[in-house]
Design a protein around this motif. Sequence first.
Motif, PDB file in Angstrom:
ATOM      1  N   PHE A  20      55.058  38.666  30.170  1.00 26.21           N
ATOM      2  CA  PHE A  20      53.963  37.898  30.761  1.00 26.21           C
ATOM      3  C   PHE A  20      53.196  38.744  31.777  1.00 26.21           C
ATOM      4  N   THR A  21      52.752  39.887  31.353  1.00 19.30           N
ATOM      5  CA  THR A  21      51.971  40.746  32.246  1.00 19.30           C
ATOM      6  C   THR A  21      50.510  40.331  32.228  1.00 19.30           C
ATOM      7  N   SER A  22      49.889  40.470  33.394  1.00 20.91           N
ATOM      8  CA  SER A  22      48.480  40.095  33.504  1.00 20.91           C
ATOM      9  C   SER A  22      47.568  41.309  33.626  1.00 20.91           C
ATOM     10  N   GLY A  23      48.108  42.508  33.546  1.00 22.11           N
ATOM     11  CA  GLY A  23      47.286  43.693  33.605  1.00 22.11           C
ATOM     12  C   GLY A  23      47.623  44.561  34.797  1.00 22.11           C
ATOM     13  N   PRO A  24      47.161  45.806  34.776  1.00 20.03           N
ATOM     14  CA  PRO A  24      47.496  46.741  35.852  1.00 20.03           C
ATOM     15  C   PRO A  24      46.510  46.669  37.017  1.00 20.03           C
ATOM     16  N   VAL A  25      47.008  47.119  38.160  1.00 20.00           N
ATOM     17  CA  VAL A  25      46.186  47.343  39.349  1.00 20.00           C
ATOM     18  C   VAL A  25      46.386  48.799  39.749  1.00 20.00           C
ATOM     19  N   SER A  26      45.299  49.539  39.859  1.00 21.26           N
ATOM     20  CA  SER A  26      45.391  50.963  40.187  1.00 21.26           C
ATOM     21  C   SER A  26      44.744  51.225  41.541  1.00 21.26           C
ATOM     22  N   LEU A  27      45.297  52.214  42.237  1.00 18.94           N
ATOM     23  CA  LEU A  27      44.832  52.554  43.574  1.00 18.94           C
ATOM     24  C   LEU A  27      44.920  54.063  43.763  1.00 18.94           C
ATOM     25  N   SER A  28      43.863  54.648  44.269  1.00 14.12           N
ATOM     26  CA  SER A  28      43.872  56.050  44.690  1.00 14.12           C
ATOM     27  C   SER A  28      43.247  56.119  46.077  1.00 14.12           C
ATOM     28  N   ALA A  29      43.828  56.922  46.952  1.00 18.21           N
ATOM     29  CA  ALA A  29      43.367  56.999  48.340  1.00 18.21           C
ATOM     30  C   ALA A  29      43.393  58.450  48.798  1.00 18.21           C
ATOM     31  N   LYS A  30      42.480  58.761  49.720  1.00 16.54           N
ATOM     32  CA  LYS A  30      42.358  60.126  50.202  1.00 16.54           C
ATOM     33  C   LYS A  30      41.867  60.135  51.644  1.00 16.54           C
TER      34      LYS A  30
END
Length: 420
Positions: free
Chosen positions: A192-202
């Motif tokens: 029951f996955t609803s999709g990914p959340v991606s994060l990149s920070a600098k």
Amino acid sequence: MGGEATTGAAATAGPVAEGRVKSLGLVFEDEQKSSYSSGETVAGHVLLEITEPLALRALRLEAQGRARASWSQSPGHHRLDASGPLQAEIEYLNIRQSLREPAAGESIILLQPGKHEFPFSFQLPSEPLVTSFTGKYGSIQYSVRAILERPVVPDQSIKRELQVISHIDVNTPALLTPVLRSHEKMVGCWFFTSGPVSLSAKIERKGYCNGEAIPIYAEIENCSSRLIVPKAAIFQTQTYLASGKTKTFRQMVANVRGNHIASGSTDTWNGKTLKIPPVIPSILDCCIIRVDYSLAVYIHIPGAKKLMLELPLVIGTIPYNGFGSRNSSVASQFGVDMSWLTLTLPEHPEAPPNYADVVSEEEYSRHIPPYPQPTDCQEEIYCPLFAYIQEFRFQPPPLYSEVDPHPADTEDTQTVSFML
């Protein structure tokens, strides 16, 4: 200076030996100085005021500095000595001076009533000293103490804290290096996955100082079905070491919050700032106490664990001077045009634009009504004034030339020389 001081064994008897101290103080030569560093000189005076003759064995000065870590183990610990606290201590400073002592062959000093002033001066060790600090399970403290050694009554003393700082220059290459992290998290469980959340920070560099604002560059993509919120915070981590065991205390010192990101949307932080509050600099050179900082960029996801990236920070004391490596600048990392810095003035000034390029002949004719030209000076007096105002409005500027077209009648030439 006040009353005189004498020495002699006979002064140990009777009420003279007890005396009365009205005040005992310790002042630094520069009270405006907030902190000291390795190799610097600490100077000041011990101030003593007495109302009766006072017998002393000596007046001593002590400067001490120690790091201490201590905490109690949890009741559920299986060690036999679980009830006792864990402790560790390191000495960084131990200086002793005699400010006043009896003459050779004498045992006491007799001070007469009045005010007395005893100067002192000592130099801190050239070896690096750890920054003063008071934390959850330990401290690093320095102090200066003056002690009156008396023959009959107990000794009296006065102590002042000495703030020591170990300077950290954020302009070193290691602290000018940009820090980049990225991560992706699948929201949901099992099938029951609803999709990914991606994060990149600098962040553009690793080292900052108190009061600076850290520009945060981040990209967040929400491919899940939930509403998420990006946040950022500065964390302080205190680590203590004693008897082979470690104890950690972590606290948030500053934070900032972004906008909600709906499902299927993205958001970009193009230099969102987070200001560093007044905090103690990083402590990286003590064996039993360590203070680290990190910048956490994280996403709050309802019904799931937060997605977090931690970027290491070093809080220094010598601020960024703006002349670091090219890789650490915002311009080179994020494409900001800084080419204007290379512009130079032309060798020869350019001429102003042609008058015809500014006011066309048609516009000139449209604003100037065709008044007849006067036939003589008598008629010129009665010409409408408005005509001259209009003509003045569109008069062209004088011709540009680097050579004076109307030189003076008399020529005065002098030879000018510059002595370098």
